[in-house]
Design an enzyme around this catalytic site. Structure first.
Site, PDB file in Angstrom:
ATOM      1  CG  HIS A  57      16.284 -89.138  56.994  1.00 34.44           C
ATOM      2  ND1 HIS A  57      15.092 -88.456  57.322  1.00 34.44           N
ATOM      3  CD2 HIS A  57      17.051 -88.918  58.324  1.00 34.44           C
ATOM      4  CE1 HIS A  57      15.082 -87.934  58.488  1.00 34.44           C
ATOM      5  NE2 HIS A  57      16.172 -88.247  59.180  1.00 34.44           N
ATOM      6  CG  ASP A  73      18.660 -89.816  62.033  1.00 32.22           C
ATOM      7  OD1 ASP A  73      17.966 -89.021  61.308  1.00 32.22           O
ATOM      8  OD2 ASP A  73      18.340 -89.827  63.296  1.00 32.22           O
ATOM      9  CG  HIS A 105      13.433 -91.065  61.270  1.00 34.33           C
ATOM     10  ND1 HIS A 105      14.799 -91.629  61.231  1.00 34.33           N
ATOM     11  CD2 HIS A 105      13.793 -89.736  61.489  1.00 34.33           C
ATOM     12  CE1 HIS A 105      15.739 -90.706  61.426  1.00 34.33           C
ATOM     13  NE2 HIS A 105      15.230 -89.571  61.308  1.00 34.33           N
ATOM     14  NE  ARG A 143      19.113 -85.631  66.103  1.00 32.46           N
ATOM     15  CZ  ARG A 143      19.041 -86.447  65.099  1.00 32.46           C
ATOM     16  NH1 ARG A 143      18.286 -86.367  64.197  1.00 32.46           N
ATOM     17  NH2 ARG A 143      19.929 -87.336  64.798  1.00 32.46           N
TER      18      ARG A 143
HETATM   19 FE   FE2 Z   1      16.302 -87.836  61.287  1.00 25.16          FE
END
Ligand code: FE2
Length: 296
Positions: A113, A115, A272, A287
């Protein structure tokens, strides 16, 4: 097939060192301590390397969440992501966590995907910092979507250039939600059943990067549902072809995390995937994400 050479063998800047890690994408940046304020002239070099290599890695950093946020902010305003609960007391940071005793489940980000690409203005970049890593496994793989586009034939490119694709937040919505019994790490509090995530948004199938001017494929298997004015069934064979094509090994780089490693990547030209092969070990990453433009 010939792929044009696009990465310098070794790019030396004045303030930082940049070592490419594969022929596809990814570079390790050294001579930078991200716990210190970064002067503008140093950040300009980092940004230049980011546009060339798409994913940058900074090894063995010792960072607080404030350091992480401060570095992320150099790329642009922080993006608070919907449908994933942030850390209590720290709304700009998500803890990507799988506990050692969470086995036989799927993981966060375990399918290819970009993000939150279904949003009107998806985050342009994401930053991941390794707090606790398994002794082996738990890698992340990225795929270069410029290369994926450039490797297509001229006729196919021409067809895709004018095609818009419907994206929806399938994992978080109602209409396209995954089976209710699909277990995801309970340590990631994903929001499910949000009707807002079902809203269909049209994005270009081929996106032009606002900084580099290069064209990149912008479809992915999690969020891309169908082409504009076509049914999901009609779109499926072509989408399946593009999903497979976009993640061919020669477009990819796989990174093995060490404690303290930080990666920052460009969601506008990469996809990723998180490899879920570390049952029995705890893995904790922090993150952040950086706000982006509407894809053009
Ligand atoms: Fe991701």
């Amino acid at each position: 097939m010939h792929l044009s050479s696009h990465v310098q063998p070794m790019s030396q800047f004045e303030h930082i060192s940049v070592r490419p890690l594969s022929g596809a994408l990814g570079a390790e940046v050294s001579r930078v301590d991200l716990s210190e304020p970064i002067p503008d002239k140093v950040f300009a070099e980092i940004l230049s390397a980011f546009h060339t290599h798409l994913v940058l890695f900074f090894r063995a950093q010792t960072l607080t969440r404030d350091h992480l946020k401060a570095f992320s902010r150099r790329f642009g305003p922080l993006f608070r992501q919907p449908n994933v609960e942030a850390l209590a007391g720290d709304p700009d940071v998500v803890a990507v966590l799988k506990e050692a005793n969470e086995t036989g489940i799927s993981t966060f980000g375990g399918t290819w995907h970009s993000d939150l690409s279904y949003l009107e203005a998806p985050p342009m970049g994401s930053v991941l910092y390794a707090v606790e890593v398994p002794p082996h496994g738990g890698d992340t793989i990225w795929a270069n979507q410029y290369l994926a586009y450039e490797a297509l034939s001229d006729g196919f490119k021409k067809m895709l250039d004018g095609l818009a694709c419907v994206q929806v937040g399938a994992p978080h919505g109602v209409a396209h939600a995954p089976p209710a019994d699909l277990a995801v790490s309970r340590s990631i509090r994903l929001v499910r059943g949000d009707p807002e995530a079902d809203r269909e948004r049209l994005h270009p199938t081929v996106r032009t990067h606002p900084e580099t001017g290069r064209k990149a494929l912008f479809v992915n298997s999690v969020y891309s549902l169908r082409f504009e004015d076509m049914s999901a069934e009609e779109s499926a064979p072509l989408l399946r072809y593009l999903f497979d094509h976009a993640t061919r090994p020669e477009f990819c780089f796989r990174f093995s995390w060490g404690r303290g490693d930080l990666a920052v990547w460009d969601n506008r030209c990469t996809q990723h995937l998180a490899v879920n092969d570390y049952d029995g070990f705890r893995r904790l990453m922090y993150r952040t994400a950086v706000a982006g433009d509407r894809p053009r």
